[in-house]
Design a protein around this motif. Structure first.
Motif, PDB file in Angstrom:
ATOM      1  N   ILE B 308      31.570 126.177  25.228  1.00 35.78           N
ATOM      2  CA  ILE B 308      32.298 125.015  24.718  1.00 35.78           C
ATOM      3  C   ILE B 308      31.548 124.438  23.520  1.00 35.78           C
ATOM      4  O   ILE B 308      30.316 124.318  23.548  1.00 35.78           O
ATOM      5  N   ALA B 309      32.292 124.078  22.485  1.00 34.97           N
ATOM      6  CA  ALA B 309      31.686 123.532  21.269  1.00 34.97           C
ATOM      7  C   ALA B 309      30.896 122.258  21.591  1.00 34.97           C
ATOM      8  O   ALA B 309      31.243 121.517  22.506  1.00 34.97           O
ATOM      9  N   SER B 310      29.860 122.001  20.850  1.00 36.77           N
ATOM     10  CA  SER B 310      28.982 120.819  20.984  1.00 36.77           C
ATOM     11  C   SER B 310      28.280 120.726  22.331  1.00 36.77           C
ATOM     12  O   SER B 310      27.961 119.641  22.787  1.00 36.77           O
ATOM     13  N   THR B 311      28.058 121.859  23.009  1.00 35.21           N
ATOM     14  CA  THR B 311      27.290 121.812  24.254  1.00 35.21           C
ATOM     15  C   THR B 311      26.012 122.618  24.102  1.00 35.21           C
ATOM     16  O   THR B 311      25.425 123.067  25.079  1.00 35.21           O
ATOM     17  N   LYS B 312      25.573 122.824  22.877  1.00 37.36           N
ATOM     18  CA  LYS B 312      24.390 123.649  22.612  1.00 37.36           C
ATOM     19  C   LYS B 312      24.523 125.024  23.251  1.00 37.36           C
ATOM     20  O   LYS B 312      23.573 125.543  23.850  1.00 37.36           O
ATOM     21  N   ASP B 313      25.704 125.580  23.175  1.00 40.88           N
ATOM     22  CA  ASP B 313      25.985 126.914  23.714  1.00 40.88           C
ATOM     23  C   ASP B 313      25.615 127.059  25.189  1.00 40.88           C
ATOM     24  O   ASP B 313      25.209 128.128  25.637  1.00 40.88           O
ATOM     25  N   LEU B 315      25.728 127.877  28.950  1.00 37.78           N
ATOM     26  CA  LEU B 315      26.478 128.919  29.648  1.00 37.78           C
ATOM     27  C   LEU B 315      27.231 128.358  30.846  1.00 37.78           C
ATOM     28  O   LEU B 315      27.990 129.048  31.503  1.00 37.78           O
ATOM     29  N   SER B 316      26.955 127.098  31.165  1.00 41.13           N
ATOM     30  CA  SER B 316      27.702 126.431  32.225  1.00 41.13           C
ATOM     31  C   SER B 316      27.689 124.932  31.930  1.00 41.13           C
ATOM     32  O   SER B 316      26.677 124.398  31.503  1.00 41.13           O
ATOM     33  N   THR B 317      28.823 124.293  32.145  1.00 45.08           N
ATOM     34  CA  THR B 317      28.967 122.890  31.734  1.00 45.08           C
ATOM     35  C   THR B 317      29.948 122.156  32.634  1.00 45.08           C
ATOM     36  O   THR B 317      30.870 122.747  33.171  1.00 45.08           O
ATOM     37  N   GLN B 318      29.745 120.866  32.746  1.00 44.80           N
ATOM     38  CA  GLN B 318      30.757 119.997  33.335  1.00 44.80           C
ATOM     39  C   GLN B 318      31.058 118.898  32.323  1.00 44.80           C
ATOM     40  O   GLN B 318      30.142 118.301  31.749  1.00 44.80           O
ATOM     41  N   ILE B 319      32.340 118.639  32.112  1.00 48.31           N
ATOM     42  CA  ILE B 319      32.730 117.541  31.218  1.00 48.31           C
ATOM     43  C   ILE B 319      33.719 116.658  31.970  1.00 48.31           C
ATOM     44  O   ILE B 319      34.677 117.161  32.561  1.00 48.31           O
ATOM     45  N   ILE B 320      33.474 115.366  31.943  1.00 50.84           N
ATOM     46  CA  ILE B 320      34.419 114.447  32.567  1.00 50.84           C
ATOM     47  C   ILE B 320      35.122 113.643  31.487  1.00 50.84           C
ATOM     48  O   ILE B 320      34.483 113.111  30.573  1.00 50.84           O
ATOM     49  N   ILE B 321      36.441 113.614  31.563  1.00 50.31           N
ATOM     50  CA  ILE B 321      37.219 112.803  30.627  1.00 50.31           C
ATOM     51  C   ILE B 321      37.695 111.578  31.402  1.00 50.31           C
ATOM     52  O   ILE B 321      38.618 111.656  32.188  1.00 50.31           O
ATOM     53  N   PRO B 322      37.013 110.432  31.202  1.00 51.97           N
ATOM     54  CA  PRO B 322      37.405 109.237  31.954  1.00 51.97           C
ATOM     55  C   PRO B 322      38.847 108.855  31.637  1.00 51.97           C
ATOM     56  O   PRO B 322      39.290 108.963  30.492  1.00 51.97           O
ATOM     57  N   LEU B 336      32.852 124.810  33.233  1.00 55.94           N
ATOM     58  CA  LEU B 336      32.678 126.132  32.640  1.00 55.94           C
ATOM     59  C   LEU B 336      31.554 126.876  33.362  1.00 55.94           C
ATOM     60  O   LEU B 336      30.478 126.320  33.587  1.00 55.94           O
ATOM     61  N   VAL B 337      31.836 128.112  33.736  1.00 57.05           N
ATOM     62  CA  VAL B 337      30.799 129.000  34.273  1.00 57.05           C
ATOM     63  C   VAL B 337      30.942 130.341  33.564  1.00 57.05           C
ATOM     64  O   VAL B 337      31.906 130.551  32.833  1.00 57.05           O
ATOM     65  N   SER B 338      29.983 131.248  33.788  1.00 56.34           N
ATOM     66  CA  SER B 338      30.032 132.477  32.993  1.00 56.34           C
ATOM     67  C   SER B 338      29.307 133.620  33.662  1.00 56.34           C
ATOM     68  O   SER B 338      28.935 133.535  34.826  1.00 56.34           O
ATOM     69  N   SER B 339      29.069 134.663  32.888  1.00 52.85           N
ATOM     70  CA  SER B 339      28.450 135.869  33.438  1.00 52.85           C
ATOM     71  C   SER B 339      27.063 135.573  34.011  1.00 52.85           C
ATOM     72  O   SER B 339      26.576 136.304  34.857  1.00 52.85           O
ATOM     73  N   THR B 340      26.448 134.499  33.587  1.00 56.03           N
ATOM     74  CA  THR B 340      25.127 134.169  34.113  1.00 56.03           C
ATOM     75  C   THR B 340      25.177 133.886  35.622  1.00 56.03           C
ATOM     76  O   THR B 340      24.187 133.988  36.323  1.00 56.03           O
ATOM     77  N   PHE B 349      33.608 133.805  29.678  1.00 56.86           N
ATOM     78  CA  PHE B 349      33.426 132.506  30.326  1.00 56.86           C
ATOM     79  C   PHE B 349      34.686 132.145  31.115  1.00 56.86           C
ATOM     80  O   PHE B 349      35.779 132.527  30.713  1.00 56.86           O
ATOM     81  N   VAL B 350      34.491 131.424  32.212  1.00 54.43           N
ATOM     82  CA  VAL B 350      35.640 130.931  32.960  1.00 54.43           C
ATOM     83  C   VAL B 350      35.642 129.410  32.870  1.00 54.43           C
ATOM     84  O   VAL B 350      34.735 128.745  33.376  1.00 54.43           O
ATOM     85  N   GLY B 351      36.647 128.875  32.205  1.00 52.12           N
ATOM     86  CA  GLY B 351      36.778 127.427  32.082  1.00 52.12           C
ATOM     87  C   GLY B 351      37.848 126.937  33.049  1.00 52.12           C
ATOM     88  O   GLY B 351      38.692 127.705  33.507  1.00 52.12           O
ATOM     89  N   MET B 352      37.789 125.652  33.372  1.00 50.95           N
ATOM     90  CA  MET B 352      38.804 125.109  34.251  1.00 50.95           C
ATOM     91  C   MET B 352      39.066 123.665  33.863  1.00 50.95           C
ATOM     92  O   MET B 352      38.137 122.918  33.562  1.00 50.95           O
ATOM     93  N   VAL B 353      40.332 123.292  33.865  1.00 50.57           N
ATOM     94  CA  VAL B 353      40.702 121.899  33.622  1.00 50.57           C
ATOM     95  C   VAL B 353      41.548 121.458  34.806  1.00 50.57           C
ATOM     96  O   VAL B 353      42.476 122.160  35.203  1.00 50.57           O
ATOM     97  N   SER B 354      41.215 120.323  35.390  1.00 52.74           N
ATOM     98  CA  SER B 354      42.013 119.873  36.523  1.00 52.74           C
ATOM     99  C   SER B 354      42.177 118.365  36.512  1.00 52.74           C
ATOM    100  O   SER B 354      41.347 117.638  35.963  1.00 52.74           O
ATOM    101  N   THR B 355      43.250 117.920  37.112  1.00 51.18           N
ATOM    102  CA  THR B 355      43.444 116.481  37.285  1.00 51.18           C
ATOM    103  C   THR B 355      44.536 116.220  38.319  1.00 51.18           C
ATOM    104  O   THR B 355      45.253 117.138  38.719  1.00 51.18           O
ATOM    105  N   THR B 356      44.628 114.976  38.714  1.00 54.70           N
ATOM    106  CA  THR B 356      45.712 114.552  39.572  1.00 54.70           C
ATOM    107  C   THR B 356      46.942 114.336  38.695  1.00 54.70           C
ATOM    108  O   THR B 356      46.864 113.677  37.669  1.00 54.70           O
TER     109      THR B 356
END
Lengths: 211, 443
Positions: B308-313, B315-322, B336-340, B349-356
Motif C-alpha cells: 500500500i502506498a505511503s506505508t514504507k512498503d 509487507l503487512s498493514t492495518q489501516i482504519i478509516i474512522p 494487507l498480508v503477503s507472501s511473508t 499481496f492480499v488486501g481486504m476492505v470491510s465494513t458494516t
C-alpha cells in the motif's frame, strides 16, 4: 550466525488408524508399550522432544502424534505445517494400511512439501505368520515414488525392536539435509511462537524497525 | 455417532473450535461435526487459489498469480492483538505451540484522504502529522495520563472519576479536538462507532492500554498474524479438543437438531443416525430458525502486486478509516498480508476492505478503502448477514455464536466465545486450568 541453539526438527507420524503410530510415539517418549486391550486411543498425547547425537552434532527430534483425529475425520492440514520429516506408518499384518500410504503421502507432499519422508512397517513381530506386505512390495512402492522416500524401516513396538535405530537414522538424515538449508533459512526474517514470557521475544536475525 | 455426549459442537469455525477445545479441556465428552469436508467453516483460509476463484464463480486464473498452492486466503481476515484475549486463550490452552506468528508491520489511520501512522507514545505524538502543534501537546498529555493510569490507584485518576464520568468528559478535560478524538477512539481504542463517548471513560482507557501493551510486546504494531493464514487457528483448537478426547467428524450433513420435553435439545440427527447430547454449540448456519439478522457486513478481498502506498512498503498493514472521516456511522477496515506470511505467492499481496453495511449500495461504501489499495488485480466481494441468536440458549440448551463482525481484530470474537462458554457451563472459563497439564508432557 553465532547461535548454538540445538536445531529442533518437527517429525510427524502419518498413517491409518490402528497401525501403531501412538505406540511408536510411546516408545519414543518413555520406551513403554501398552497392549491393545488397555489402550483407549490417542488421548492426551501431543508431541515430545528428544535429543539425538549425530557425529559431533546435536539434534532435537520433536515427534508429533495425530491426536486420534484420523479415526473418523481427517487430520488437520496444520498438523503438517513446519514438518521437516514425516514417518508413513503401516502395519505389516494389514495390507490395507499399506495401500492407503499413497493417500497419506499425497497429504504430506501437499501440506509439508519440504519434509523428508520415511516409511515404517510396524508390527514386525508376527510370530511365524506371513506378513501381508512383502519387502518387494515396499520396494516397488518406493520406486514408484521416485526419490520421495528417504528410507524404509521395520519396527515392532510390542517387543521394542528397530525403533531406536529408526529414530537415530532419521536424525542423521535430517542433520544432513539441513546443513545447507539452515544457512538459507537464516537469511529470511523468522516468524516466532508466542509464549508466556513477559519479556517480548526479540528476533535478533530479523530486520530491525527503521521507522 | 450413536453415542451419548455432554456436548455436540456443530461447525468448525474459530468460535466453535475454541469452545470445543475449552469444553474438552474441562472434562466434557465432545462430538464435533462439520458439514464441510474441511476444517474452519467461514474461518478457513482457502487454498489453492483456484479454489477461491471457484468459490466466487470465477474462471481459474491460470499462471498469472504464480503457484496456486502458495496461497492461503482468509475469507474473514483479522489480526490478533498481541496482548489481547485470543493470544491469552492461545497461551493458556497451549495452542500457541501449533502456530507461528509474525508481527504486522504497520498500523495506520486515515485522515483527509491520506494515511498516517497511529501515534501511541509521546514521541510519536509529537512527530505525528495528524495534528497541529498545540493539539500535539494536548494529545501527549492525554497519553501520559493514560500511561500512568492505574485502576486500583485513584491518585493516578487526577480528580477525574473514570468509572462514573464518560469518555467525552475525559477528552474535554484534555481539550482534545474532534479529529484527535476520532483517531483515539477508533484507531487506538478500536471502537466501531461513537457510542463509547457516553460510556465510562475507564473502558476506553483499558482499550488504549491494550493497544500500547500489545505494541510493546513485539514492536512495529500491536497486531500479530499466523503463518499460513487464520485457518490455522481453528485447526489448532480442534487439535486441542482431540487431544483431550473430542471426537471429530467432517463431511457430515446435519438434518435435524432433535428437541425433547420443553424444547430442550436431546440430540442431533444426520440421516438415520442420532447422537444424543445434553447441549449443542453451533454457528448460526446450523440453526436458521433460531437466529435473527442484525445487519450486513461487506468484505472485499483484493489481490495486489504491490504494497500500500505511503506505508514504507510494509509487507503487512492495518489501516482504519474512522467513520467521520468519510461521513459514515461505522468504520471501514483495511488490511494487507503477503507472501511473508505464506498466504500469497511471491511478490503478491492480499488486501481486504470491510465494513458494516449502511446503504443499498455497499460496494460504493467501501470505495475509500479500495482507493488505498489501487491498482487491484482481482476483487472478490462478499456481502453477508450479521446474525445473532434470538435467545441465550438457557431453555433449549442450544448455544449459538454470532456471525463474525467487520472488525479486523479478534477482540469481539473472543468476548462472544467467553460469553457462550459462560452461558453453557454457568462458569467463567478458568484460564489456569490447562496450562500446566499440557506443559507437563514436554518436561
Amino acid at each position: 550466525m553465532a547461535t548454538v541453539r540445538i536445531p529442533r526438527q518437527k517429525v510427524i507420524l502419518c498413517g491409518d488408524y490402528g497401525v501403531g503410530k501412538s505406540s511408536l510415539f510411546r516408545r519414543f517418549t518413555n520406551n513403554t508399550f501398552v497392549s491393545e486391550s488397555d489402550r483407549k486411543s490417542t488421548l492426551g498425547l501431543d508431541h515430545i522432544d528428544r535429543e539425538y547425537k549425530v557425529g559431533d552434532k546435536q539434534i532435537k527430534l520433536q515427534l508429533w502424534d495425530t491426536g486420534g483425529m484420523e479415526r473418523v475425520a481427517s487430520v488437520t492440514s496444520s498438523y503438517y505445517k513446519f514438518a521437516e520429516g514425516a514417518i508413513l506408518v503401516f502395519a505389516l499384518d494389514n495390507a490395507a494400511s499399506f495401500h492407503s500410504l499413497s493417500q497419506h503421502l499425497l497429504d504430506i507432499v501437499t501440506y509439508a512439501e519440504n519434509a523428508k519422508i520415511f516409511i515404517c512397517g510396524n508390527k514386525s513381530d508376527l510370530e511365524g505368520r506371513e506378513p501381508e506386505v512383502s519387502d518387494e512390495e515396499v520396494e516397488a512402492f518406493c520406486e514408484q515414488c521416485h526419490t520421495l522416500i528417504s528410507a524404509t524401516y521395520k519396527t515392532s513396538c510390542k517387543i521394542g525392536e528397530g525403533i531406536d535405530e529408526m529414530f537415530q537414522d532419521i536424525s542423521r538424515q535430517l542433520v544432513q539435509a539441513n546443513r545447507s538449508k539452515m544457512e538459507l533459512h537464516a537469511l529470511e526474517q523468522k516468524s516466532f511462537q508466542i509464549d508466556t514470557a513477559s519479556e517480548p521475544e526479540i528476533n535478533e536475525e530479523g530486520t530491525s524497525c527503521s521507522c | 455417532m450413536n453415542e451419548e455426549y455432554d456436548a455436540i459442537v456443530l461447525g468448525t469455525g474459530l468460535k466453535e473450535c475454541i469452545l470445543s477445545g475449552m469444553l474438552s479441556v474441562s472434562g466434557k465428552k465432545v462430538l464435533h461435526i462439520d458439514r464441510n469436508k474441511y476444517y474452519g467453516g467461514e474461518s478457513a483460509s482457502i487454498t489453492p487459489l483456484e479454489e477461491l476463484f471457484q468459490r466466487y464463480g470465477l474462471e481459474a486464473p491460470g499462471e498469472r498469480f504464480g503457484r496456486g498452492r502458495d496461497w492461503n486466503v482468509d475469507l474473514i481476515p483479522k489480526f490478533l492483538m498481541a496482548n489481547g484475549q485470543l493470544v491469552k486463550l492461545l497461551i493458556h490452552t497451549g495452542v500457541t505451540r501449533y502456530l507461528e506468528f509474525k508481527s504486522i508491520e504497520g498500523s495506520y489511520v486515515y485522515k483527509g484522504g491520506k494515511i498516517a501512522k497511529v501515534p501511541v507514545d509521546q514521541k510519536e505524538a509529537l512527530a505525528s502529522d495528524l495534528m497541529g502543534m498545540f493539539e500535539k501537546r494536548r494529545f501527549r498529555n492525554f497519553l501520559i495520563y493514560v500511561q500512568d493510569f492505574r485502576e486500583d490507584d485513584p491518585k493516578t485518576w487526577k480528580d477525574f472519576d473514570p468509572t462514573k464520568s464518560n469518555m467525552q468528559g475525559l477528552y474535554d478535560k484534555f481539550g482534545l479536538d474532534k479529529n484527535t478524538q476520532d483517531f483515539t477512539g477508533h484507531a487506538l481504542a478500536l471502537f466501531r462507532d461513537d457510542e463509547y463517548l457516553n460510556e465510562p471513560a475507564v473502558n476506553t482507557i483499558r482499550r488504549i492500554k491494550l493497544y500500547s501493551d500489545s505494541l510493546a510486546r513485539y514492536g512495529k504494531s500491536p497486531y500479530l498474524y499466523p503463518m499460513y493464514g487464520l485457518g490455522e487457528l481453528p485447526q489448532g483448537f480442534a487439535r486441542l479438543s482431540a487431544i483431550y478426547g473430542g471426537t471429530y467428524m467432517l463431511d457430515k450433513p446435519i438434518d435435524e437438531i432433535v428437541l425433547g420435553e420443553g424444547g430442550k435439545v436431546v440430540g442431533v440427527r444426520s440421516g438415520d443416525e442420532i447422537a444424543k447430547c445434553k447441549q449443542v454449540y453451533c454457528d448460526p448456519s446450523y440453526v436458521t430458525d433460531k437466529v435473527r439478522k442484525r445487519g450486513k457486513v461487506i468484505r472485499c478481498i483484493c489481490i495486489l502486486d504491490h504494497p500500500i502506498a505511503s506505508t514504507k512498503d510494509a509487507l503487512s498493514t492495518q489501516i482504519i478509516i474512522p467513520q467521520k472521516q468519510v461521513g459514515r456511522k461505522s468504520d471501514i477496515y483495511v488490511s494487507l498480508v503477503s507472501s511473508t506470511h505464506q498466504v500469497a505467492s511471491k511478490g503478491w499481496f492480499v488486501g481486504m476492505v470491510s465494513t458494516t453495511v449502511e446503504t443499498e449500495n455497499p460496494e460504493i461504501e467501501i470505495k475509500p478503502g479500495l482507493d488505498l489499495l489501487e491498482p487491484i488485480a482481482q476483487k472478490f466481494v462478499t456481502i453477508s448477514d450479521y446474525l445473532e441468536p434470538i435467545d441465550d440458549g438457557a431453555d433449549s440448551q442450544i448455544f449459538i455464536s454470532e456471525s463474525y463482525d467487520a472488525t479486523t481484530h479478534f477482540e469481539t470474537t473472543c468476548l462472544d466465545v467467553l460469553n457462550i462458554f459462560k452461558r453453557g457451563t454457568g462458569e467463567t472459563f478458568d484460564f489456569s486450568k490447562i496450562k500446566h497439564e499440557l506443559g507437563d508432557e514436554e518436561q
